[in-house]
Design a protein around this motif. Structure first.
Motif, PDB file in Angstrom:
ATOM      1  N   PRO A 242      47.019  25.853  52.118  1.00 52.78           N
ATOM      2  CA  PRO A 242      47.459  27.212  51.775  1.00 52.78           C
ATOM      3  C   PRO A 242      46.458  27.903  50.850  1.00 52.78           C
ATOM      4  CG  PRO A 242      48.624  25.614  50.443  1.00 52.78           C
ATOM      5  CD  PRO A 242      47.823  24.826  51.438  1.00 52.78           C
ATOM      6  N   THR A 243      46.589  29.200  50.739  1.00 52.00           N
ATOM      7  CA  THR A 243      45.805  29.929  49.748  1.00 52.00           C
ATOM      8  C   THR A 243      46.429  29.733  48.370  1.00 52.00           C
ATOM      9  OG1 THR A 243      47.091  31.966  49.921  1.00 52.00           O
ATOM     10  CG2 THR A 243      45.259  31.682  51.476  1.00 52.00           C
ATOM     11  N   ILE A 244      45.678  30.059  47.325  1.00 48.65           N
ATOM     12  CA  ILE A 244      46.215  29.991  45.968  1.00 48.65           C
ATOM     13  C   ILE A 244      47.414  30.928  45.839  1.00 48.65           C
ATOM     14  CG2 ILE A 244      45.721  30.620  43.559  1.00 48.65           C
ATOM     15  CD1 ILE A 244      42.954  29.413  43.920  1.00 48.65           C
ATOM     16  N   ALA A 245      47.324  32.100  46.480  1.00 48.87           N
ATOM     17  CA  ALA A 245      48.440  33.050  46.423  1.00 48.87           C
ATOM     18  C   ALA A 245      49.688  32.458  47.070  1.00 48.87           C
ATOM     19  CB  ALA A 245      48.045  34.351  47.112  1.00 48.87           C
ATOM     20  N   GLU A 246      49.533  31.790  48.202  1.00 49.37           N
ATOM     21  CA  GLU A 246      50.667  31.154  48.881  1.00 49.37           C
ATOM     22  C   GLU A 246      51.223  29.984  48.078  1.00 49.37           C
ATOM     23  OE1 GLU A 246      50.360  30.873  53.550  1.00 49.37           O
ATOM     24  OE2 GLU A 246      48.435  30.330  52.660  1.00 49.37           O
ATOM     25  N   SER A 247      50.326  29.285  47.376  1.00 48.71           N
ATOM     26  CA  SER A 247      50.696  28.035  46.721  1.00 48.71           C
ATOM     27  C   SER A 247      51.320  28.219  45.343  1.00 48.71           C
ATOM     28  CB  SER A 247      49.451  27.144  46.617  1.00 48.71           C
ATOM     29  OG  SER A 247      49.753  25.863  46.145  1.00 48.71           O
ATOM     30  N   GLY A 248      51.474  29.474  44.912  1.00 47.88           N
ATOM     31  CA  GLY A 248      52.169  29.670  43.649  1.00 47.88           C
ATOM     32  C   GLY A 248      51.605  30.710  42.708  1.00 47.88           C
ATOM     33  N   LEU A 249      50.524  31.433  43.127  1.00 45.21           N
ATOM     34  CA  LEU A 249      49.940  32.442  42.255  1.00 45.21           C
ATOM     35  C   LEU A 249      49.682  33.731  43.041  1.00 45.21           C
ATOM     36  CD1 LEU A 249      49.067  32.763  39.308  1.00 45.21           C
ATOM     37  CD2 LEU A 249      46.765  32.043  39.968  1.00 45.21           C
ATOM     38  N   PRO A 250      50.748  34.512  43.294  1.00 48.90           N
ATOM     39  CA  PRO A 250      50.608  35.753  44.065  1.00 48.90           C
ATOM     40  C   PRO A 250      49.565  36.687  43.450  1.00 48.90           C
ATOM     41  CG  PRO A 250      52.915  35.212  43.716  1.00 48.90           C
ATOM     42  CD  PRO A 250      52.129  34.279  42.838  1.00 48.90           C
ATOM     43  N   GLY A 251      48.789  37.319  44.307  1.00 48.21           N
ATOM     44  CA  GLY A 251      47.795  38.276  43.839  1.00 48.21           C
ATOM     45  C   GLY A 251      46.410  37.696  43.658  1.00 48.21           C
TER      46      GLY A 251
END
Length: 330
Positions: A242-251
């Protein structure tokens, strides 16, 4: 003078008069801009040989030489995180015969240094070529499997995490992660991406936002654990991650990229021609394959989109540097 001679003389006078009258209009109709390219292209890569900027620059230069009918000569001008070579390109004649290979450092340098050129206006961009995702990795012993886990552990244990960074681009993406996550952690700067990765593999540091090319072998061997990628969307290079945004840090969104430009004032016709050629080259299977080998994705964005993207990126990293109170790494 007989009738035949009179008719002949009259015809000559009329023809001469018509030629004189039509001359300026004819010249105006046939005047065109000087042919491009009129000479070999100087393609400045403001980094040393061997890195992704140089490799992709040479790839594009080879194909563009064939399409333009003039040699594209790579000129490596490293120094000051790319500023030396970039200034040379910015001060070159705006005729389209001197190009710059830019990457993410182009926008980031302006956030922490006084530039000898205005990065927002110095270049007319032919195109964006693509992007190269970074990967967030940890030591296998760290009890986390997602960015959400990292944030929870970091909040529960302030000061626990140490994030290794090679400085420059990695420093910026690390500061963006620290700022958005709100974690109290140290960012330690190293003299290169591989030394930083070695300390994560040995357990001396906990986290690293490093390049896919540097990290991939060690992810596959299990020496480091991949958590997420840095871009706005998942990368085909690691489709299950997953992307960092998907994995718990939106934006969160931070990928390296490459763009080619020429000094501002380059004729629009030249911009359009080179941009179209770049777009065609990026569609070639061999180009796509080479980008993949460099841990990158070929993704064409024409001139107007490239200009809009780079201007926004300059503003973005200036904000990150300001909020993190970053100083130059050098």
């Amino acid at each position: 003078m007989n009738i035949k001679a009179s008719i002949c003389f009259y015809s000559i006078i009329c023809a001469a008069t018509n030629a004189l009258c039509a001359g300026p209009a004819y010249a105006q109709r046939t005047t065109v801009e000087p042919a491009f390219p009129a000479k070999p292209i100087r393609f400045i890569v403001p980094q040393a040989t061997g890195g992704s900027n140089d490799t992709l620059g040479r790839l594009m230069g080879h194909h563009l030489s064939e399409r333009l009918g003039k040699q594209v000569v790579i000129d490596n001008r490293p120094g000051a995180d790319g500023i030396i070579g970039t200034e040379i390109a910015a001060r070159a004649a705006a005729d389209g015969h001197t190009w710059l290979m830019a990457s993410g450092a182009y926008a980031m340098n302006a956030a922490v240094r006084k530039m000898p050129y205005d990065p927002a206006t110095a270049f007319a961009w032919f195109a964006l070529l693509g992007n190269g995702p970074s990967v967030l990795v940890t030591h296998p012993s760290i009890p986390v499997t997602s960015v959400k886990d990292i944030i929870a552990l970091g909040k529960a244990k302030p000061g626990y995490f140490t994030m290794a960074s090679a400085g420059g681009y990695q420093h910026f993406v690390s500061e963006l992660f620290r700022g958005l996550s709100g974690i109290d952690m140290a960012i330690v700067l190293y003299r290169g991406g591989f030394p930083a990765l070695l300390d994560v593999m040995s357990g001396q540091a906990h986290l690293l936002l490093g390049s896919f090319v540097t990290s991939n072998t060690h992810i596959r061997s299990g020496k480091v654990k991949a958590i997420a990628t840095c871009g706005a969307r998942r990368t085909p290079l690691l489709p299950d991650l997953p992307t960092i945004a998907e994995s718990g840090l939106p934006g969160y969104d931070a990928s390296n990229y490459w763009a080619i430009g020429s000094a501002t004032g380059t004729p629009p016709a030249v911009i359009t021609r080179v941009s179209n050629d770049i777009g065609a080259i990026l569609k070639l299977p061999e180009t796509q394959k080479r980008f993949t080998l460099e841990g990158a994705e070929a993704e064409f964005k024409p001139s107007a989109e490239a200009d809009k993207f780079l201007k926004a990126d300059i503003v973005k990293w200036a904000r990150v540097a300001r909020e993190a109170r970053m100083a130059s790494d050098k």
